[in-house]
Motif scaffolding. Structure first.
Motif, mmCIF file in Angstrom:
data_model
loop_
_atom_site.group_PDB
_atom_site.id
_atom_site.type_symbol
_atom_site.label_atom_id
_atom_site.label_comp_id
_atom_site.label_asym_id
_atom_site.label_seq_id
_atom_site.Cartn_x
_atom_site.Cartn_y
_atom_site.Cartn_z
ATOM 1 N N ALA A 79 32.186 48.088 24.528
ATOM 2 C CA ALA A 79 31.181 49.228 24.372
ATOM 3 C C ALA A 79 31.095 49.872 25.945
ATOM 4 C CB ALA A 79 29.831 48.371 24.395
ATOM 5 N N SER A 80 32.324 50.462 26.118
ATOM 6 C CA SER A 80 32.494 51.138 27.409
ATOM 7 C C SER A 80 31.422 52.274 27.618
ATOM 8 C CB SER A 80 33.889 51.682 27.473
ATOM 9 O OG SER A 80 34.078 52.579 26.626
ATOM 10 N N GLN A 81 31.176 52.522 28.667
ATOM 11 C CA GLN A 81 30.285 53.504 29.163
ATOM 12 C C GLN A 81 30.766 54.503 30.326
ATOM 13 O OE1 GLN A 81 27.005 51.212 30.625
ATOM 14 N NE2 GLN A 81 26.644 50.309 28.686
ATOM 15 N N PRO A 82 30.549 55.651 30.489
ATOM 16 C CA PRO A 82 30.733 56.462 31.372
ATOM 17 C C PRO A 82 30.676 55.925 32.593
ATOM 18 C CG PRO A 82 29.759 57.915 29.905
ATOM 19 C CD PRO A 82 29.540 56.579 29.442
ATOM 20 N N ALA A 83 29.553 55.218 32.997
ATOM 21 C CA ALA A 83 29.596 54.439 34.443
ATOM 22 C C ALA A 83 30.659 53.464 34.735
ATOM 23 C CB ALA A 83 28.236 53.974 34.169
ATOM 24 N N ASP A 84 31.451 53.114 33.617
ATOM 25 C CA ASP A 84 32.631 52.147 33.880
ATOM 26 C C ASP A 84 33.747 52.949 34.514
ATOM 27 O OD1 ASP A 84 31.847 50.492 30.629
ATOM 28 O OD2 ASP A 84 31.168 49.994 32.694
ATOM 29 N N SER A 85 33.830 54.285 34.539
ATOM 30 C CA SER A 85 34.913 54.998 34.969
ATOM 31 C C SER A 85 35.142 54.638 36.250
ATOM 32 C CB SER A 85 34.687 56.529 34.877
ATOM 33 O OG SER A 85 34.489 56.799 33.371
ATOM 34 N N ALA A 86 36.441 54.320 36.663
ATOM 35 C CA ALA A 86 36.793 53.785 37.960
ATOM 36 C C ALA A 86 38.282 53.183 37.753
ATOM 37 C CB ALA A 86 35.715 52.479 38.321
ATOM 38 N N THR A 87 38.721 52.807 39.160
ATOM 39 C CA THR A 87 40.229 52.259 39.067
ATOM 40 C C THR A 87 39.681 50.894 39.177
ATOM 41 O OG1 THR A 87 41.080 54.205 40.331
ATOM 42 C CG2 THR A 87 42.183 51.969 40.330
ATOM 43 N N TYR A 88 40.673 49.906 38.392
ATOM 44 C CA TYR A 88 40.438 48.567 38.100
ATOM 45 C C TYR A 88 41.799 47.789 38.675
ATOM 46 C CZ TYR A 88 36.481 49.389 35.759
ATOM 47 O OH TYR A 88 34.935 49.763 35.224
ATOM 48 N N LEU A 89 41.566 47.120 39.675
ATOM 49 C CA LEU A 89 42.631 46.462 40.291
ATOM 50 C C LEU A 89 42.870 44.961 39.906
ATOM 51 C CD1 LEU A 89 41.754 47.527 44.120
ATOM 52 C CD2 LEU A 89 43.642 48.660 42.410
ATOM 53 N N CYS A 90 44.076 44.429 39.732
ATOM 54 C CA CYS A 90 44.294 43.256 39.421
ATOM 55 C C CYS A 90 44.939 42.477 40.625
ATOM 56 C CB CYS A 90 45.385 43.056 38.181
ATOM 57 S SG CYS A 90 46.129 41.525 37.909
ATOM 58 N N ALA A 91 44.594 41.267 40.799
ATOM 59 C CA ALA A 91 44.950 40.630 42.076
ATOM 60 C C ALA A 91 45.427 39.166 41.928
ATOM 61 C CB ALA A 91 43.933 40.571 43.237
ATOM 62 N N GLU A 93 46.441 35.746 43.307
ATOM 63 C CA GLU A 93 46.300 34.596 44.373
ATOM 64 C C GLU A 93 47.307 33.436 44.202
ATOM 65 O OE1 GLU A 93 42.615 32.805 44.971
ATOM 66 O OE2 GLU A 93 43.233 31.930 47.113
ATOM 67 N N TYR A 94 48.281 33.132 45.242
ATOM 68 C CA TYR A 94 49.157 32.076 45.268
ATOM 69 C C TYR A 94 48.614 31.480 46.159
ATOM 70 C CZ TYR A 94 51.968 34.962 42.079
ATOM 71 O OH TYR A 94 52.439 35.519 41.183
ATOM 72 N N ASN A 95 49.475 30.674 47.176
ATOM 73 C CA ASN A 95 49.105 29.618 47.936
ATOM 74 C C ASN A 95 48.221 30.186 48.968
ATOM 75 O OD1 ASN A 95 50.400 27.816 46.477
ATOM 76 N ND2 ASN A 95 52.365 28.186 47.632
ATOM 77 N N PHE A 96 47.180 29.276 49.446
ATOM 78 C CA PHE A 96 46.391 29.494 50.564
ATOM 79 C C PHE A 96 46.027 31.268 50.778
ATOM 80 C CE2 PHE A 96 46.976 25.365 51.307
ATOM 81 C CZ PHE A 96 48.248 24.963 51.472
ATOM 82 N N ASN A 97 45.288 31.497 49.958
ATOM 83 C CA ASN A 97 44.706 32.853 49.931
ATOM 84 C C ASN A 97 45.572 33.852 50.348
ATOM 85 O OD1 ASN A 97 41.718 32.347 50.062
ATOM 86 N ND2 ASN A 97 42.283 31.053 51.791
ATOM 87 N N LYS A 98 47.013 33.730 49.692
ATOM 88 C CA LYS A 98 47.905 34.977 49.681
ATOM 89 C C LYS A 98 47.848 35.801 48.503
ATOM 90 C CE LYS A 98 51.686 36.164 52.315
ATOM 91 N NZ LYS A 98 53.077 35.687 52.366
ATOM 92 N N PHE A 99 47.408 36.916 48.642
ATOM 93 C CA PHE A 99 47.083 37.770 47.583
ATOM 94 C C PHE A 99 47.883 38.817 47.314
ATOM 95 C CE2 PHE A 99 42.636 36.460 46.331
ATOM 96 C CZ PHE A 99 42.369 35.808 47.105
ATOM 97 N N TYR A 100 48.258 39.454 46.059
ATOM 98 C CA TYR A 100 49.140 40.335 45.886
ATOM 99 C C TYR A 100 48.416 41.173 44.972
ATOM 100 C CZ TYR A 100 52.897 37.723 47.968
ATOM 101 O OH TYR A 100 53.821 37.086 48.564
ATOM 102 N N PHE A 101 48.346 42.320 45.290
ATOM 103 C CA PHE A 101 47.456 43.396 44.317
ATOM 104 C C PHE A 101 48.382 44.506 43.589
ATOM 105 C CE2 PHE A 101 42.642 43.187 45.302
ATOM 106 C CZ PHE A 101 42.661 42.302 46.387
ATOM 107 N N GLY A 102 47.767 44.605 42.366
ATOM 108 C CA GLY A 102 48.518 45.947 41.843
ATOM 109 C C GLY A 102 47.991 47.070 42.265
#
Lengths: 111, 115
Positions: A79-91, A93-102
């Motif tokens: 039920a998407s709304q215009p207010a949902d318009s944004a960029t969405y990032l996937c991240a 997490e591997y070991n010990f807070n090592k993050f990789y973002f898309g």
């Protein structure tokens, strides 16, 4: 190092429809996958987290899945709304807070 | 309300200058992170810290150093700024190493331009 891939093309959908965003990872399965929302000129804001041993997680109109066979997470906004318009990032997490973002997918919800 | 603040929203510096970016969190979080964000490349981890005076290199530490003398403050230092360090810099914090609650809280970002 790990690679997190998101569709760089913007996703344009009509208000009321379900938006589905894809996140693919290479090599090893992360301990967690996280999804963030980022508005222009602002820092990302956390939305949902899913663990490696979970298949699906829901929060209000949001749903995220984690498929270790396909090495993929899907993020749905119902039920998407215009207010949902944004960029969405996937991240991932591997070991010990090592993050990789898309690099993120821009969602445009048209009224 | 949870808050991560960064010292500047916009910064313009000259090549060769030493640049300090400051980040403060008020949530008593153990972990703090510095990322840079560039179009098409996403957020890339520069350094992170899981405790005072502790630091770990991320994927792109070259040309940067960090300092964490107090739990709430994490500084990113560009020893000699170069034009390829023009970017958006984002600071983040999260609760605790090994915690189930690993969501990161981000600051508003600093857009740095190096001329």
């Amino acid at each position: 190092s790990q690679k997190i891939e998101q569709n760089s093309e913007a996703l344009n959908i009509q208000e009321g429809k379900t938006a589905t965003l894809t996140c693919n990872y290479t090599n090893y399965s992360p301990a967690y996958l996280q999804w963030y929302r980022q508005d222009p000129g602002r820092g990302p804001v956390f939305l949902l987290l899913i663990r490696e041993n979970e298949k699906e997680k829901r929060k209000e109109r949001l749903k995220v899945t984690f498929d270790t066979t396909l090495k993929q997470s899907l993020f749905h906004i119902t039920a998407s709304q215009p207010a949902d318009s944004a960029t969405y990032l996937c991240a991932a997490e591997y070991n010990f807070n090592k993050f990789y973002f898309g690099s993120g997918t821009k969602l445009n919800v048209k009224p | 309300d949870v808050k991560v603040t960064q010292s500047s929203r916009y910064l313009v510096k000259r090549t060769g200058e030493k640049v300090f970016l400051e980040c403060v969190q008020d949530m008593d979080h153990e972990n703090m992170f510095w990322y840079r964000q560039d179009p098409g490349l996403g957020l890339r981890l520069i350094y992170f810290s899981y405790d005072v005076k502790m630091k770990e290199k991320g994927d792109i530490p070259e040309g940067y150093s960090v300092s964490r003398e107090k739990k709430e403050r994490f500084s990113l230092i560009l020893e000699s700024a170069s034009t390829n360090q023009t970017s958006m810099y984002l600071c983040a914090s999260s609760l605790q190493r090994g915690s189930s609650y690993n969501e990161q809280f981000f600051g508003p970002g600093t857009r740095l331009t190096v001329l």
